[in-house]
Design a protein around this motif. Structure first.
Motif, PDB file in Angstrom:
ATOM      1  N   UNK A  89       0.832  -1.215   0.000  1.00 14.74           N
ATOM      2  CA  UNK A  89       0.000   0.000   0.000  1.00 14.74           C
ATOM      3  C   UNK A  89       0.859   1.254   0.000  1.00 14.74           C
ATOM      4  N   UNK A  90       1.935   1.260   0.785  1.00 16.27           N
ATOM      5  CA  UNK A  90       2.807   2.432   0.855  1.00 16.27           C
ATOM      6  C   UNK A  90       3.547   2.648  -0.459  1.00 16.27           C
ATOM      7  N   UNK A  91       3.992   1.582  -1.090  1.00 16.94           N
ATOM      8  CA  UNK A  91       4.646   1.719  -2.394  1.00 16.94           C
ATOM      9  C   UNK A  91       3.699   2.309  -3.430  1.00 16.94           C
ATOM     10  N   UNK A  92       2.453   1.873  -3.415  1.00 16.58           N
ATOM     11  CA  UNK A  92       1.471   2.426  -4.348  1.00 16.58           C
ATOM     12  C   UNK A  92       1.208   3.899  -4.068  1.00 16.58           C
ATOM     13  N   UNK A 123      -6.846  -2.801  -5.374  1.00 18.39           N
ATOM     14  CA  UNK A 123      -7.190  -3.977  -6.190  1.00 18.39           C
ATOM     15  C   UNK A 123      -8.406  -3.665  -7.057  1.00 18.39           C
ATOM     16  N   UNK A 124      -9.400  -3.041  -6.458  1.00 25.28           N
ATOM     17  CA  UNK A 124     -10.613  -2.697  -7.208  1.00 25.28           C
ATOM     18  C   UNK A 124     -10.334  -1.693  -8.327  1.00 25.28           C
ATOM     19  N   UNK A 125      -9.367  -0.823  -8.102  1.00 27.90           N
ATOM     20  CA  UNK A 125      -9.038   0.183  -9.113  1.00 27.90           C
ATOM     21  C   UNK A 125      -8.127  -0.368 -10.201  1.00 27.90           C
ATOM     22  N   UNK A 126      -7.657  -1.604 -10.020  1.00 25.16           N
ATOM     23  CA  UNK A 126      -6.822  -2.241 -11.031  1.00 25.16           C
ATOM     24  C   UNK A 126      -5.340  -1.983 -10.900  1.00 25.16           C
ATOM     25  N   UNK A 127      -4.918  -1.313  -9.830  1.00 22.86           N
ATOM     26  CA  UNK A 127      -3.493  -0.995  -9.661  1.00 22.86           C
ATOM     27  C   UNK A 127      -2.734  -2.078  -8.899  1.00 22.86           C
ATOM     28  N   UNK A 128      -3.449  -3.012  -8.267  1.00 25.82           N
ATOM     29  CA  UNK A 128      -2.790  -3.984  -7.401  1.00 25.82           C
ATOM     30  C   UNK A 128      -3.408  -5.362  -7.584  1.00 25.82           C
ATOM     31  N   UNK A 129      -2.574  -6.368  -7.512  1.00 22.96           N
ATOM     32  CA  UNK A 129      -3.043  -7.745  -7.408  1.00 22.96           C
ATOM     33  C   UNK A 129      -2.192  -8.450  -6.356  1.00 22.96           C
ATOM     34  N   UNK A 130      -2.775  -9.420  -5.686  1.00 20.39           N
ATOM     35  CA  UNK A 130      -2.089 -10.150  -4.620  1.00 20.39           C
ATOM     36  C   UNK A 130      -2.183 -11.631  -4.928  1.00 20.39           C
ATOM     37  N   UNK A 131      -1.033 -12.303  -4.966  1.00 20.24           N
ATOM     38  CA  UNK A 131      -0.960 -13.702  -5.358  1.00 20.24           C
ATOM     39  C   UNK A 131      -0.276 -14.531  -4.279  1.00 20.24           C
ATOM     40  N   UNK A 132      -0.623 -15.812  -4.237  1.00 26.77           N
ATOM     41  CA  UNK A 132       0.091 -16.761  -3.395  1.00 26.77           C
ATOM     42  C   UNK A 132       1.108 -17.482  -4.263  1.00 26.77           C
TER      43      UNK A 132
END
Length: 209
Positions: free
Chosen positions: A61-64, A93-102
């Motif tokens: 979040x801080x990097x974004x 994530x909703x805005x399309x700037x982030x995704x989180x993967x395992x």
């Protein structure tokens, strides 16, 4: 198993209720050293960032926030960490700037030369190799891309033995060891900021052009 060890064994791969507590606590406990590390890349202008071993997602979040033109992929091999990171970064994530993967840093689920910046905050202590894992980072970086490592332990503190005995699989590397691993992974330029007073390390490794 003592209570202390039962709690801190979740540092490596948070699981269960103690793991949920650990992930939340790490978001706060490691914020200062993470921000210190991020200051070292403030002059960069990345558009694609990978945050590896993302924990609870606070650093993503801080990097974004710091790089408003960038998209970011956060990865962790703990399901609990992934769930927490998704909650923390729900708006991004909703805005399309982030995704989180395992996933696993030793076999990153990305194509070659995808990212301008790859970050690793308080996590390389547990990485397989770590030279092999650093080779994977090299692979996914674009030529000229930067790999940022930030550690709160520099391998020179008397308190290291306490953590080594409490956390299974923990390995605390000093700046020389990490530089050797990065050289073995063929990074062309390595810059180390060693804050000896606070026993913390920030390393920037650049993939050659």
């Amino acid at each position: 198993m003592g209570v202390f060890k039962a709690i801190f064994k979740n540092t490596r791969k948070p699981e269960g209720m103690l793991g949920k507590w650990m992930v939340s606590s790490m978001n706060h406990a490691h914020a200062a050293v993470a921000d210190w590390g991020m200051d070292h890349v403030s002059a960069l202008h990345p558009t694609m960032i990978a945050e590896l071993g993302c924990g609870g997602g606070r650093n993503a979040r801080e990097l974004l926030r710091r790089f408003p033109e960038a998209n970011l992929t956060a990865l962790d091999y703990s399901e609990i960490s992934v769930q927490k990171a998704k909650r923390v970064n729900q708006y991004e994530i909703q805005s399309g700037r982030c995704r989180v993967l395992q996933g696993d840093v030793s076999q990153l689920p990305f194509g070659s030369e995808e990212f301008d910046l790859v970050t690793a905050f308080e996590t390389v202590y547990f990485w397989p190799g770590p030279t092999d894992s650093f080779c994977e980072v090299y692979r996914i970086l674009k030529p000229g891309g930067v790999f940022l490592i930030v550690n709160e332990s520099d391998g020179m503190s008397l308190s290291d033995n306490m953590w080594l005995s409490a956390i299974d699989g923990l390995r605390i590397f000093n700046k020389t060891q990490l530089s050797i691993f990065l050289n073995e992974a063929e990074f062309s330029s390595i810059t180390v900021d060693h804050d000896a007073a606070k026993h913390r390390l920030c390393i920037l490794a650049v993939r050659g052009t």
